[in-house]
Design a protein around this motif. Structure first.
Motif, mmCIF file in Angstrom:
data_model
loop_
_atom_site.group_PDB
_atom_site.id
_atom_site.type_symbol
_atom_site.label_atom_id
_atom_site.label_comp_id
_atom_site.label_asym_id
_atom_site.label_seq_id
_atom_site.Cartn_x
_atom_site.Cartn_y
_atom_site.Cartn_z
ATOM 1 N N UNK A 30 0.835 -1.208 0.000
ATOM 2 C CA UNK A 30 0.000 0.000 0.000
ATOM 3 C C UNK A 30 0.865 1.252 0.000
ATOM 4 N N UNK A 31 1.919 1.261 0.793
ATOM 5 C CA UNK A 31 2.805 2.422 0.847
ATOM 6 C C UNK A 31 3.442 2.662 -0.519
ATOM 7 N N UNK A 32 3.943 1.604 -1.146
ATOM 8 C CA UNK A 32 4.571 1.757 -2.456
ATOM 9 C C UNK A 32 3.583 2.260 -3.499
ATOM 10 N N UNK A 33 2.402 1.696 -3.524
ATOM 11 C CA UNK A 33 1.387 2.104 -4.494
ATOM 12 C C UNK A 33 0.993 3.566 -4.275
ATOM 13 N N UNK A 34 0.784 3.956 -3.028
ATOM 14 C CA UNK A 34 0.391 5.335 -2.744
ATOM 15 C C UNK A 34 1.517 6.316 -3.070
ATOM 16 N N UNK A 35 2.746 5.989 -2.687
ATOM 17 C CA UNK A 35 3.861 6.894 -2.985
ATOM 18 C C UNK A 35 4.089 7.020 -4.490
ATOM 19 N N UNK A 36 4.000 5.916 -5.206
ATOM 20 C CA UNK A 36 4.173 5.945 -6.655
ATOM 21 C C UNK A 36 3.073 6.777 -7.299
ATOM 22 N N UNK A 37 1.856 6.592 -6.845
ATOM 23 C CA UNK A 37 0.733 7.367 -7.378
ATOM 24 C C UNK A 37 0.882 8.851 -7.098
ATOM 25 N N UNK A 38 1.303 9.187 -5.888
ATOM 26 C CA UNK A 38 1.484 10.596 -5.546
ATOM 27 C C UNK A 38 2.603 11.223 -6.357
ATOM 28 N N UNK A 39 3.689 10.479 -6.558
ATOM 29 C CA UNK A 39 4.784 11.000 -7.375
ATOM 30 C C UNK A 39 4.304 11.288 -8.794
ATOM 31 N N UNK A 40 3.433 10.448 -9.303
ATOM 32 C CA UNK A 40 2.903 10.617 -10.648
ATOM 33 C C UNK A 40 1.973 11.828 -10.733
ATOM 34 N N UNK A 41 1.221 12.075 -9.674
ATOM 35 C CA UNK A 41 0.237 13.151 -9.685
ATOM 36 C C UNK A 41 0.818 14.526 -9.372
ATOM 37 N N UNK A 42 1.939 14.575 -8.666
ATOM 38 C CA UNK A 42 2.499 15.854 -8.269
ATOM 39 C C UNK A 42 3.031 16.622 -9.469
ATOM 40 N N UNK A 43 2.827 17.904 -9.428
ATOM 41 C CA UNK A 43 3.388 18.777 -10.468
ATOM 42 C C UNK A 43 4.777 19.214 -10.023
ATOM 43 N N UNK A 44 5.612 19.653 -10.944
ATOM 44 C CA UNK A 44 6.994 20.017 -10.576
ATOM 45 C C UNK A 44 7.093 21.038 -9.444
ATOM 46 N N UNK A 45 6.162 21.981 -9.344
ATOM 47 C CA UNK A 45 6.256 22.990 -8.284
ATOM 48 C C UNK A 45 5.834 22.460 -6.916
ATOM 49 N N UNK A 46 5.291 21.241 -6.830
ATOM 50 C CA UNK A 46 4.907 20.654 -5.561
ATOM 51 C C UNK A 46 6.031 19.824 -4.968
ATOM 52 N N UNK A 47 7.073 19.548 -5.700
ATOM 53 C CA UNK A 47 8.146 18.676 -5.228
ATOM 54 C C UNK A 47 9.225 19.429 -4.527
#
Length: 47
Positions: A30-47
């Protein structure tokens, strides 16, 4: 472990299958899936 949010049994089953296929605990999957999904959804200015 199933998070205390409304996740369909089908989606939970997919994460469970992924955990088994990658020899992870359900928590780890679950942690891996959520982190991967969040990384995909984040825009460059959110990182």
């Amino acid at each position: 472990m199933r998070p205390a949010i409304d996740i369909s049994y089908g989606l939970h089953g997919r994460v469970k299958d992924y955990a088994e296929a990658t020899d992870q605990s359900l928590d780890e999957a679950y942690i891996e899936v959520l982190e991967t999904g969040l990384d995909t959804l984040e825009t460059p200015d959110q990182q």
